[in-house]
Scaffold this motif. Structure first.
Motif, PDB file in Angstrom:
ATOM      1  N   ASN A 151     -51.474 -63.156  53.039  1.00 33.00           N
ATOM      2  CA  ASN A 151     -50.160 -62.527  53.212  1.00 33.00           C
ATOM      3  C   ASN A 151     -50.099 -62.042  54.655  1.00 33.00           C
ATOM      4  O   ASN A 151     -50.699 -61.029  54.991  1.00 33.00           O
ATOM      5  CB  ASN A 151     -50.025 -61.370  52.208  1.00 33.00           C
ATOM      6  CG  ASN A 151     -48.763 -60.552  52.435  1.00 33.00           C
ATOM      7  OD1 ASN A 151     -47.879 -60.946  53.206  1.00 33.00           O
ATOM      8  ND2 ASN A 151     -48.673 -59.412  51.759  1.00 33.00           N
ATOM      9  N   LYS A 204     -47.698 -60.837  56.296  1.00 29.81           N
ATOM     10  CA  LYS A 204     -46.793 -59.696  56.495  1.00 29.81           C
ATOM     11  C   LYS A 204     -45.914 -59.913  57.739  1.00 29.81           C
ATOM     12  O   LYS A 204     -45.586 -61.052  58.073  1.00 29.81           O
ATOM     13  CB  LYS A 204     -47.579 -58.383  56.550  1.00 29.81           C
ATOM     14  CG  LYS A 204     -48.470 -58.223  55.303  1.00 29.81           C
ATOM     15  CD  LYS A 204     -49.008 -56.842  55.093  1.00 29.81           C
ATOM     16  CE  LYS A 204     -49.859 -56.810  53.837  1.00 29.81           C
ATOM     17  NZ  LYS A 204     -50.385 -55.496  53.525  1.00 29.81           N
ATOM     18  N   HIS A 220     -44.000 -56.837  46.196  1.00 32.88           N
ATOM     19  CA  HIS A 220     -45.146 -56.244  46.893  1.00 32.88           C
ATOM     20  C   HIS A 220     -44.931 -54.729  47.000  1.00 32.88           C
ATOM     21  O   HIS A 220     -43.788 -54.270  47.156  1.00 32.88           O
ATOM     22  CB  HIS A 220     -45.277 -56.874  48.286  1.00 32.88           C
ATOM     23  CG  HIS A 220     -46.539 -56.478  48.978  1.00 32.88           C
ATOM     24  ND1 HIS A 220     -46.693 -55.260  49.586  1.00 32.88           N
ATOM     25  CD2 HIS A 220     -47.717 -57.126  49.124  1.00 32.88           C
ATOM     26  CE1 HIS A 220     -47.910 -55.175  50.091  1.00 32.88           C
ATOM     27  NE2 HIS A 220     -48.564 -56.292  49.824  1.00 32.88           N
ATOM     28  N   GLU A 239     -52.577 -55.099  42.839  1.00 33.75           N
ATOM     29  CA  GLU A 239     -52.844 -54.510  44.150  1.00 33.75           C
ATOM     30  C   GLU A 239     -52.718 -52.997  44.066  1.00 33.75           C
ATOM     31  O   GLU A 239     -51.608 -52.454  44.209  1.00 33.75           O
ATOM     32  CB  GLU A 239     -51.848 -55.050  45.180  1.00 33.75           C
ATOM     33  CG  GLU A 239     -51.944 -56.547  45.399  1.00 33.75           C
ATOM     34  CD  GLU A 239     -51.458 -56.924  46.784  1.00 33.75           C
ATOM     35  OE1 GLU A 239     -52.234 -57.532  47.533  1.00 33.75           O
ATOM     36  OE2 GLU A 239     -50.317 -56.595  47.139  1.00 33.75           O
ATOM     37  N   ILE A 265     -54.542 -50.906  49.689  1.00 33.95           N
ATOM     38  CA  ILE A 265     -53.872 -51.835  50.605  1.00 33.95           C
ATOM     39  C   ILE A 265     -53.912 -51.323  52.035  1.00 33.95           C
ATOM     40  O   ILE A 265     -53.389 -50.242  52.335  1.00 33.95           O
ATOM     41  CB  ILE A 265     -52.416 -52.088  50.162  1.00 33.95           C
ATOM     42  CG1 ILE A 265     -52.409 -52.793  48.802  1.00 33.95           C
ATOM     43  CG2 ILE A 265     -51.680 -52.922  51.200  1.00 33.95           C
ATOM     44  CD1 ILE A 265     -51.041 -53.056  48.252  1.00 33.95           C
ATOM     45  N   GLY A 266     -54.549 -52.106  52.886  1.00 28.28           N
ATOM     46  CA  GLY A 266     -54.594 -51.777  54.309  1.00 28.28           C
ATOM     47  C   GLY A 266     -55.381 -50.512  54.631  1.00 28.28           C
ATOM     48  O   GLY A 266     -55.291 -49.989  55.731  1.00 28.28           O
ATOM     49  N   SER A 306     -57.491 -54.656  50.655  1.00 25.22           N
ATOM     50  CA  SER A 306     -58.678 -54.616  51.513  1.00 25.22           C
ATOM     51  C   SER A 306     -59.767 -55.620  51.111  1.00 25.22           C
ATOM     52  O   SER A 306     -60.956 -55.313  51.158  1.00 25.22           O
ATOM     53  CB  SER A 306     -59.256 -53.198  51.577  1.00 25.22           C
ATOM     54  OG  SER A 306     -58.313 -52.307  52.149  1.00 25.22           O
ATOM     55  N   LEU A 356     -55.262 -61.821  46.956  1.00 26.74           N
ATOM     56  CA  LEU A 356     -54.113 -61.753  47.856  1.00 26.74           C
ATOM     57  C   LEU A 356     -54.579 -60.904  49.038  1.00 26.74           C
ATOM     58  O   LEU A 356     -54.923 -59.738  48.870  1.00 26.74           O
ATOM     59  CB  LEU A 356     -52.916 -61.118  47.133  1.00 26.74           C
ATOM     60  CG  LEU A 356     -51.618 -60.976  47.925  1.00 26.74           C
ATOM     61  CD1 LEU A 356     -51.166 -62.292  48.527  1.00 26.74           C
ATOM     62  CD2 LEU A 356     -50.506 -60.430  47.021  1.00 26.74           C
ATOM     63  N   GLY A 393     -54.310 -59.413  52.943  1.00 22.12           N
ATOM     64  CA  GLY A 393     -53.455 -59.056  54.069  1.00 22.12           C
ATOM     65  C   GLY A 393     -54.206 -59.141  55.384  1.00 22.12           C
ATOM     66  O   GLY A 393     -54.353 -60.218  55.975  1.00 22.12           O
ATOM     67  N   GLY A 394     -54.720 -58.020  55.841  1.00 25.23           N
ATOM     68  CA  GLY A 394     -55.366 -57.929  57.148  1.00 25.23           C
ATOM     69  C   GLY A 394     -56.368 -59.030  57.452  1.00 25.23           C
ATOM     70  O   GLY A 394     -56.323 -59.646  58.527  1.00 25.23           O
TER      71      GLY A 394
HETATM   72  P1  PGA Z   1     -54.773 -55.831  52.817  1.00 27.08           P
HETATM   73  O1  PGA Z   1     -53.328 -56.176  52.195  1.00 27.08           O
HETATM   74  O2  PGA Z   1     -55.676 -56.977  52.473  1.00 27.08           O
HETATM   75  O3  PGA Z   1     -54.542 -55.668  54.270  1.00 27.08           O
HETATM   76  O4  PGA Z   1     -55.225 -54.563  52.142  1.00 27.08           O
HETATM   77  C1  PGA Z   1     -53.192 -56.816  50.967  1.00 27.08           C
HETATM   78  C2  PGA Z   1     -51.754 -56.995  50.612  1.00 27.08           C
HETATM   79  O5  PGA Z   1     -50.950 -56.108  50.919  1.00 27.08           O
HETATM   80  O6  PGA Z   1     -51.344 -58.024  50.042  1.00 27.08           O
END
Ligand code: PGA
Length: 255
Positions: free
Chosen positions: A13, A15, A98, A170, A175-176, A216, A235, A237-238
């Protein structure tokens, strides 16, 4: 990951990141690693990058997705984008609900439900996100939140309509933040979500539906997360913006 019914799925993702040039570069990196992946791979890119990343992924088995859609097919919805437009641009998937969209842009289970309907009708694979906040977890409300989000998000569809749906668990606190759910916490929540899917549409639906973990995920923790019986993918993100995603795509389990 246990069931042969559920092929692992690793989704990046991106973003609201990357220019077109950077997207092409990252798309090439992912495409180059696809042959060594341990499951199906997809990238959900910014709207502006869909067309160029489509070209990079052409002829590979990496799937292309978006991060949001509107529920109407077309019309006076300034700033929105429809499922038909996403399909036309080359998308095969879309992330729906999300937590960033729920928290920052007012999305509700009702809007998730409408968007899900549009994605299914338009032939996109929907990735429906659910998850509790830290406050909800600390107040012992995790199961109630997940139950409400699953019920509200998926209501009104027959199991056959939902055969393509993917759920992403999630936890918002992960997240993040660099604070990943432990494999045991992830497994517990995934098992609970699977029990909810069973409650709604029965055993074969629940056994065949992929539930991804997000929050994460890194090259370091992906293997232990994927070791859990009900974690069918990630899924990301970073870490999906870096070379680390290749290692995540090539996760290894002890099974
Ligand atoms: P992250 O994000 O891996 O940066 O924690 C995951 C997401 O929001 O899908």
């Amino acid at each position: 990951m246990t069931s042969p019914l559920r092929r692992p799925l690793l989704v990046g993702n991106w973003k609201m990141n990357l220019t077109m040039v950077q997207s092409i570069e990252l798309g090439k990196l992912v495409a180059g690693g696809a042959g060594a992946a341990s499951g199906e791979v997809a990238v959900c890119v910014p709207f502006t990058a869909i067309a160029v990343v489509r070209e990079v992924l052409r002829g590979t088995n990496v799937r292309l997705g978006a991060q949001n859609c509107h529920w109407e097919v077309s019309g006076a919805y300034t700033g929105e984008i429809s499922v038909d437009q996403l399909r036309d641009a080359g998308c095969q998937m879309v992330i729906i609900g999300h937590s960033e969209r729920r928290k920052l842009f007012g999305e509700t289970d009702e809007s998730v439900n409408r968007k899900l309907g549009a994605a299914l009708k338009g032939g996109l694979t929907p990735i429906v996100c659910v998850g509790e906040t830290l406050e909800e977890r600390e107040a012992q409300k995790t199961w109630r939140v997940l139950e409400t989000q699953i019920e509200g998000g998926l209501k009104g569809f027959a199991p056959a309509d939902l055969s393509k749906v993917v759920i992403a668990y999630e936890p918002v606190w992960a997240i993040g933040t660099g604070k990943t759910a432990s494999p045991a916490q992830a497994q517990e929540a995934h098992l609970f979500i699977r029990s909810q899917l069973k409650k709604i549409h029965g055993e074969s639906f629940s056994a065949g539906t992929r539930i991804l973990y997000g929050g994460s995920v890194t090259a370091e923790n992906v293997d232990s997360l994927m070791d859990s019986a009900d974690v069918d993918g990630a899924l990301v993100g970073g870490a999906s913006l870096k070379k680390d995603f290749l290692r995540i795509m090539g996760f290894q389990t002890a099974r």
